[in-house]
Design a protein around this motif. Structure first.
Motif, PDB file in Angstrom:
ATOM      1  N   SER A  36       0.830  -1.214   0.000  1.00 35.98           N
ATOM      2  CA  SER A  36       0.000   0.000   0.000  1.00 35.98           C
ATOM      3  C   SER A  36       0.858   1.255   0.000  1.00 35.98           C
ATOM      4  N   THR A  37       2.008   1.176   0.655  1.00 29.72           N
ATOM      5  CA  THR A  37       2.903   2.343   0.696  1.00 29.72           C
ATOM      6  C   THR A  37       3.438   2.636  -0.706  1.00 29.72           C
ATOM      7  N   VAL A  38       3.808   1.591  -1.442  1.00 29.70           N
ATOM      8  CA  VAL A  38       4.255   1.792  -2.832  1.00 29.70           C
ATOM      9  C   VAL A  38       3.120   2.416  -3.641  1.00 29.70           C
ATOM     10  N   LEU A  39       1.896   1.902  -3.456  1.00 27.52           N
ATOM     11  CA  LEU A  39       0.768   2.455  -4.224  1.00 27.52           C
ATOM     12  C   LEU A  39       0.498   3.918  -3.851  1.00 27.52           C
ATOM     13  N   MET A  44      -5.499  12.806 -12.576  1.00 23.84           N
ATOM     14  CA  MET A  44      -5.201  11.968 -13.751  1.00 23.84           C
ATOM     15  C   MET A  44      -5.017  10.508 -13.379  1.00 23.84           C
ATOM     16  N   ILE A  45      -5.185  10.211 -12.098  1.00 22.04           N
ATOM     17  CA  ILE A  45      -4.957   8.850 -11.607  1.00 22.04           C
ATOM     18  C   ILE A  45      -6.261   8.339 -11.003  1.00 22.04           C
ATOM     19  N   GLY A  46      -6.649   7.120 -11.344  1.00 16.83           N
ATOM     20  CA  GLY A  46      -7.765   6.481 -10.652  1.00 16.83           C
ATOM     21  C   GLY A  46      -7.194   5.643  -9.525  1.00 16.83           C
ATOM     22  N   HIS A  47      -7.706   5.809  -8.313  1.00 13.89           N
ATOM     23  CA  HIS A  47      -7.120   5.098  -7.166  1.00 13.89           C
ATOM     24  C   HIS A  47      -8.241   4.506  -6.325  1.00 13.89           C
ATOM     25  N   VAL A  48      -8.340   3.190  -6.313  1.00 15.05           N
ATOM     26  CA  VAL A  48      -9.248   2.541  -5.358  1.00 15.05           C
ATOM     27  C   VAL A  48      -8.428   2.315  -4.097  1.00 15.05           C
ATOM     28  N   ASP A  49      -8.700   3.143  -3.097  1.00 18.08           N
ATOM     29  CA  ASP A  49      -7.869   3.180  -1.902  1.00 18.08           C
ATOM     30  C   ASP A  49      -8.741   2.859  -0.688  1.00 18.08           C
ATOM     31  N   PRO A  50      -8.457   1.739   0.002  1.00 13.80           N
ATOM     32  CA  PRO A  50      -9.305   1.393   1.145  1.00 13.80           C
ATOM     33  C   PRO A  50      -9.248   2.442   2.252  1.00 13.80           C
ATOM     34  N   ARG A  51      -8.226   3.317   2.219  1.00 15.99           N
ATOM     35  CA  ARG A  51      -8.131   4.363   3.248  1.00 15.99           C
ATOM     36  C   ARG A  51      -8.908   5.621   2.845  1.00 15.99           C
ATOM     37  N   HIS A  52      -9.547   5.602   1.666  1.00 19.78           N
ATOM     38  CA  HIS A  52     -10.273   6.793   1.215  1.00 19.78           C
ATOM     39  C   HIS A  52     -11.386   7.141   2.202  1.00 19.78           C
ATOM     40  N   ARG A 110     -19.824   0.328  -0.811  1.00 21.45           N
ATOM     41  CA  ARG A 110     -18.795   1.386  -0.848  1.00 21.45           C
ATOM     42  C   ARG A 110     -17.674   0.991  -1.805  1.00 21.45           C
ATOM     43  N   GLY A 111     -17.274  -0.274  -1.736  1.00 23.42           N
ATOM     44  CA  GLY A 111     -16.214  -0.758  -2.630  1.00 23.42           C
ATOM     45  C   GLY A 111     -16.609  -0.578  -4.084  1.00 23.42           C
ATOM     46  N   GLU A 133      -6.443  -3.711  -3.143  1.00 24.19           N
ATOM     47  CA  GLU A 133      -7.410  -4.709  -2.690  1.00 24.19           C
ATOM     48  C   GLU A 133      -8.840  -4.301  -3.063  1.00 24.19           C
ATOM     49  N   PRO A 134      -9.090  -4.090  -4.361  1.00 27.47           N
ATOM     50  CA  PRO A 134     -10.378  -3.521  -4.769  1.00 27.47           C
ATOM     51  C   PRO A 134     -11.564  -4.450  -4.550  1.00 27.47           C
ATOM     52  N   THR A 135     -11.315  -5.742  -4.362  1.00 27.37           N
ATOM     53  CA  THR A 135     -12.456  -6.649  -4.233  1.00 27.37           C
ATOM     54  C   THR A 135     -12.785  -6.978  -2.771  1.00 27.37           C
ATOM     55  N   THR A 136     -12.096  -6.288  -1.833  1.00 24.67           N
ATOM     56  CA  THR A 136     -12.403  -6.509  -0.412  1.00 24.67           C
ATOM     57  C   THR A 136     -13.880  -6.196  -0.145  1.00 24.67           C
TER      58      THR A 136
END
Ligand SMILES: Nc1ncnc2c1ncn2[C@@H]1O[C@H](COP(=O)(O)OP(=O)(O)OP(=O)(O)O)[C@@H](O)[C@H]1O
Length: 278
Positions: free
Chosen positions: A63-66, A98-106, A167-168, A187-190
């Motif tokens: 997640s840190t890399v992402l 310009m970036i799409g980000h599915v981020d569980p911390r959003h 939400r996911g 982890e978009p399918t969580t």
């Protein structure tokens, strides 16, 4: 709000063989937090149209890399170029649009509707800026995406009332609404049920087919959740990359077992991957 368009990619962006800058280039990246180095010398290069899986045990640094790739933080040392722009020399929010980000911390702070949350993908913000309105095309695209993730009948529901899976699904539509050149999926399918997971994988395959130059990075714990379009993989362990490259060279039983320090058998059938204890 005025939408600030990005300046052309910086002159110092590293070039690829065809002269185009890579979509992502991390070079010698370290990151320190709370007095601890959590990433050590990460090198990663992602070209247009590549689809990467990022795998590794809990706490490996995925997640840190992402978050670096998503312009959410800066490296402590080393350089990160995203879409040809060097972090530190560009306004981060402009890059995030310009970036799409599915981020569980959003975090969604106010009780926005599903449709409003999806539209915040166009503004790169957590809330909808006052006086900002989508164009008719943007609004229509948002509605199509909401329907494609199976939420067409729930577009008006407010965030606090949604289940984890709902939400996911909304966050996946949010990540896609800007037709991004770079799609980051943590982890978009969580929380998604089985049908929603398969629908998500189909939607992702659709994006890949419609936008051939879009690149994706997907973090998952489950090899079964990798789309069949995955072209490359990176294995992380203890804040370092242990292997990275074409998926069939990296996602092997030996490679995955080394990354997880546990014997794991990896198989690929009908284009999808399966893992089991060896
Ligand atoms: N802000 C921070 N301050 C201190 N330590 C941090 C911070 N952010 C992350 N870490 C640490 O860095 C390491 C990597 O975290 P990260 O969330 O990137 O791992 P991950 O591979 O995504 O893990 P998981 O599979 O459990 O989600 C962990 O040990 C974590 O505790």
């Amino acid at each position: 709000m005025t939408t600030t368009d990005l300046a052309p990619a910086s002159q110092d962006a590293p070039g690829s063989a065809d002269g185009r800058p890579p979509v992502l280039e991390l070079a010698g990246v370290t990151l320190r937090r709370a007095g601890k180095e959590i990433l050590h010398g990460i090198d990663l290069r992602v070209e247009a149209g590549e689809h990467w899986a990022v795998l590794g045990p809990n706490g490996a640094g995925k997640s840190t890399v992402l978050s670096l790739c998503g312009a959410n933080q800066h490296p402590t040392t080393g350089t990160v170029h995203v879409l040809g722009h060097r972090l530190g020399r560009i306004e981060l929010q402009a890059l995030r649009r310009m970036i799409g980000h599915v981020d569980p911390r959003h975090r969604v702070a106010s009780p926005l509707t599903v449709e409003q949350v999806v539209l915040t993908g166009l503004t790169g913000s957590a809330d909808l800026p006052r006086r900002w309105e989508p164009t008719p095309d943007q609004a229509e695209h948002a509605r199509e995406l909401i329907a494609s993730v199976g939420m067409g009948d729930r577009a008006g529901l407010r965030w606090p009332t949604l289940s984890q899976g709902e939400r996911g699904r909304a966050l996946i539509a949010r990540a896609l609404v800007g037709r991004p050149q770079l799609l980051l999926l943590d982890e978009p399918t969580t929380g998604l049920d089985l049908a929603a997971r398969e629908r998500f994988l189909t939607a992702l395959d659709g994006v890949v087919a419609e936008q051939p130059t879009t690149s994706t990075l997907l973090v998952t714990h489950h090899l079964e959740e990798l789309p069949s379009t995955t072209s490359h993989a990176a294995l992380l362990r203890d804040g370092a990359i242990v292997a990275a490259g074409p998926v069939d060279e990296v996602l092997t039983s030996a490679g995955v077992s080394e990354a997880f320090a546990h014997p794991i058998r990896v198989e690929r059938t009908h284009g999808r991957w399966h893992a089991s204890g060896a």
